[in-house]
Design a protein around this motif. Structure first.
Motif, PDB file in Angstrom:
ATOM      1  N   GLU A 114       0.809  -1.218   0.000  1.00 13.90           N
ATOM      2  CA  GLU A 114       0.000   0.000   0.000  1.00 13.90           C
ATOM      3  C   GLU A 114       0.847   1.276   0.000  1.00 13.90           C
ATOM      4  O   GLU A 114       0.321   2.371  -0.245  1.00 13.90           O
ATOM      5  CB  GLU A 114      -0.934   0.018   1.218  1.00 13.90           C
ATOM      6  CG  GLU A 114      -0.262   0.186   2.582  1.00 13.90           C
ATOM      7  CD  GLU A 114       0.220  -1.117   3.195  1.00 13.90           C
ATOM      8  OE1 GLU A 114       0.463  -1.136   4.414  1.00 13.90           O
ATOM      9  OE2 GLU A 114       0.357  -2.117   2.451  1.00 13.90           O
ATOM     10  N   ASN A 115       2.138   1.160   0.257  1.00 11.57           N
ATOM     11  CA  ASN A 115       2.995   2.342   0.323  1.00 11.57           C
ATOM     12  C   ASN A 115       3.364   2.838  -1.072  1.00 11.57           C
ATOM     13  O   ASN A 115       3.769   2.052  -1.936  1.00 11.57           O
ATOM     14  CB  ASN A 115       4.277   2.034   1.097  1.00 11.57           C
ATOM     15  CG  ASN A 115       4.055   1.968   2.602  1.00 11.57           C
ATOM     16  OD1 ASN A 115       3.063   2.491   3.111  1.00 11.57           O
ATOM     17  ND2 ASN A 115       4.956   1.335   3.296  1.00 11.57           N
ATOM     18  N   GLU A 116       3.252   4.138  -1.264  1.00 11.17           N
ATOM     19  CA  GLU A 116       3.604   4.729  -2.547  1.00 11.17           C
ATOM     20  C   GLU A 116       5.114   4.948  -2.637  1.00 11.17           C
ATOM     21  O   GLU A 116       5.817   5.014  -1.634  1.00 11.17           O
ATOM     22  CB  GLU A 116       2.880   6.068  -2.728  1.00 11.17           C
ATOM     23  CG  GLU A 116       1.361   5.932  -2.810  1.00 11.17           C
ATOM     24  CD  GLU A 116       0.671   7.273  -3.020  1.00 11.17           C
ATOM     25  OE1 GLU A 116       1.386   8.301  -3.094  1.00 11.17           O
ATOM     26  OE2 GLU A 116      -0.564   7.290  -3.126  1.00 11.17           O
ATOM     27  N   ILE A 117       5.593   5.057  -3.876  1.00 10.49           N
ATOM     28  CA  ILE A 117       7.001   5.286  -4.148  1.00 10.49           C
ATOM     29  C   ILE A 117       7.131   6.449  -5.123  1.00 10.49           C
ATOM     30  O   ILE A 117       6.328   6.576  -6.053  1.00 10.49           O
ATOM     31  CB  ILE A 117       7.663   4.030  -4.758  1.00 10.49           C
ATOM     32  CG1 ILE A 117       7.530   2.833  -3.812  1.00 10.49           C
ATOM     33  CG2 ILE A 117       9.136   4.293  -5.077  1.00 10.49           C
ATOM     34  CD1 ILE A 117       7.899   1.522  -4.447  1.00 10.49           C
ATOM     35  N   GLU A 118       8.118   7.296  -4.909  1.00 10.61           N
ATOM     36  CA  GLU A 118       8.377   8.394  -5.838  1.00 10.61           C
ATOM     37  C   GLU A 118       9.612   8.091  -6.670  1.00 10.61           C
ATOM     38  O   GLU A 118      10.565   7.469  -6.198  1.00 10.61           O
ATOM     39  CB  GLU A 118       8.615   9.699  -5.069  1.00 10.61           C
ATOM     40  CG  GLU A 118       7.341  10.335  -4.557  1.00 10.61           C
ATOM     41  CD  GLU A 118       7.587  11.699  -3.913  1.00 10.61           C
ATOM     42  OE1 GLU A 118       8.772  12.037  -3.671  1.00 10.61           O
ATOM     43  OE2 GLU A 118       6.623  12.419  -3.648  1.00 10.61           O
ATOM     44  N   LEU A 119       9.595   8.561  -7.911  1.00 15.50           N
ATOM     45  CA  LEU A 119      10.741   8.472  -8.802  1.00 15.50           C
ATOM     46  C   LEU A 119      11.209   9.882  -9.138  1.00 15.50           C
ATOM     47  O   LEU A 119      10.385  10.811  -9.202  1.00 15.50           O
ATOM     48  CB  LEU A 119      10.382   7.728 -10.084  1.00 15.50           C
ATOM     49  CG  LEU A 119       9.978   6.249  -9.939  1.00 15.50           C
ATOM     50  CD1 LEU A 119       9.414   5.730 -11.248  1.00 15.50           C
ATOM     51  CD2 LEU A 119      11.178   5.421  -9.502  1.00 15.50           C
ATOM     52  N   GLY A 120      12.501  10.039  -9.385  1.00 13.80           N
ATOM     53  CA  GLY A 120      13.016  11.348  -9.758  1.00 13.80           C
ATOM     54  C   GLY A 120      13.049  12.299  -8.575  1.00 13.80           C
ATOM     55  O   GLY A 120      12.852  11.926  -7.430  1.00 13.80           O
ATOM     56  N   GLU A 121      13.287  13.568  -8.881  1.00 14.73           N
ATOM     57  CA  GLU A 121      13.324  14.592  -7.854  1.00 14.73           C
ATOM     58  C   GLU A 121      11.910  14.940  -7.417  1.00 14.73           C
ATOM     59  O   GLU A 121      10.971  14.903  -8.219  1.00 14.73           O
ATOM     60  CB  GLU A 121      14.006  15.855  -8.389  1.00 14.73           C
ATOM     61  CG  GLU A 121      15.502  15.700  -8.574  1.00 14.73           C
ATOM     62  CD  GLU A 121      16.268  15.734  -7.267  1.00 14.73           C
ATOM     63  OE1 GLU A 121      15.636  15.879  -6.193  1.00 14.73           O
ATOM     64  OE2 GLU A 121      17.502  15.588  -7.300  1.00 14.73           O
TER      65      GLU A 121
END
Length: 279
Positions: free
Chosen positions: A271-278
């Motif tokens: 359920e945890n989101e992940i960010e890519l890039g800055e």
């Protein structure tokens, strides 16, 4: 940084036969888990004992908790006593060079309130380059009784991290920039970083020639962080994060907490989101 000791100071300490000093070799390689122990058996500082990242400085990896969860602290404290450490022992830790594994043991000792602990600047490489001898002799150890209490306020779990970042608490990601951005991920099934995390690579606290940054250079590196605010430090599995904690402590930051499971724990929860890039 006050938690570092130079080769010259360590050599002087050994020459003066200062009692109740234990030297610990923590060399390790993530891509070859037996390499550190093999290197120790071949050559190490005189009197040094070996502790292994996986077997001594971490617990067993489960579905959640990250790939290098914290060890069981009762067992960890017992191991300290077995290798001759008590509450008054001065502990000197060294790595192959200025690497992250020494900082992991340093943090574990910090977490149980041990005050006399130092990391050898330059590690084994620095010791040898200064012309000092090594040995393959395994020291005889006298067990001691260590009494310790783990300071729970030095860590946060995944749920707490989720709550803290939602209200703007600073979260540091200590991995290299390419892993933080999600451009390269050699260890885990998912790439990127925890939403809201800011990248402060642990390698950036070292100069181009691999020496620890100190004074103004280190202050400038962390100048965007308020010394009075709470800061949560993470990485891939709670190891390299300890390098940043060491550096921040040396600058006088006091409200610093480790997320032991770090990114490897975060991605184990679907359920945890992940960010890519800055950001």
């Amino acid at each position: 940084m006050t938690d570092l000791i130079s080769v010259e100071r360590l050599k002087s300490r050994l020459n003066n036969m200062q009692n109740n000093t234990i030297i610990i070799d923590v060399r390790f390689r993530l891509n070859d888990e037996d390499a550190g122990r093999k290197m120790y058996l071949e050559s190490h500082l005189p009197g040094a004992v070996y502790l292994d990242l996986n077997k001594d400085l971490s617990g067993r990896a489960e579905k959640h908790g990250g790939s290098h969860p914290l060890p069981d602290f009762d067992l960890f404290v017992k191991k300290l006593g077995n290798i001759g450490i008590d509450n008054d022992t001065t502990v000197i830790i060294y790595d192959e060079g200025n690497d992250m594994f020494a900082a992991r043991l340093w943090w574990l000792l910090e977490a149980i309130g041990h005050s006399k602990v130092y990391i050898l600047e330059g590690g084994l490489n620095g010791w040898v380059e200064a012309g000092n001898a090594t040995t393959s002799e395994i020291p005889a150890l006298q067990s001691k009784n260590y009494k310790a209490k783990f300071q729970e306020d030095k860590i946060v779990d995944m749920k707490t991290v989720r709550e803290k970042i939602a209200v703007g608490t600073k979260l540091i990601d200590s991995r290299t920039e390419d892993r933080y951005l999600g451009d390269f991920e050699p260890l885990y099934s998912k790439a990127g970083h925890i939403p809201g995390a800011k990248n402060y690579s642990w390698r950036a606290v070292l100069s181009e020639n691999g020496e620890w940054l100190k004074g103004n250079a280190l202050e400038e590196h962390f100048s965007d962080l308020d010394k009075d605010e709470e800061i949560i430090v993470s990485c891939g599995s709670g190891v390299s994060a300890c390098v940043n904690i060491l550096a921040l402590k040396g600058l006088g930051y006091k409200n610093i907490k480790l997320y032991p499971g770090s990114f490897s724990d975060w991605i184990s929860h679907d359920e945890n989101e992940i960010e890519l890039g800055e950001d």
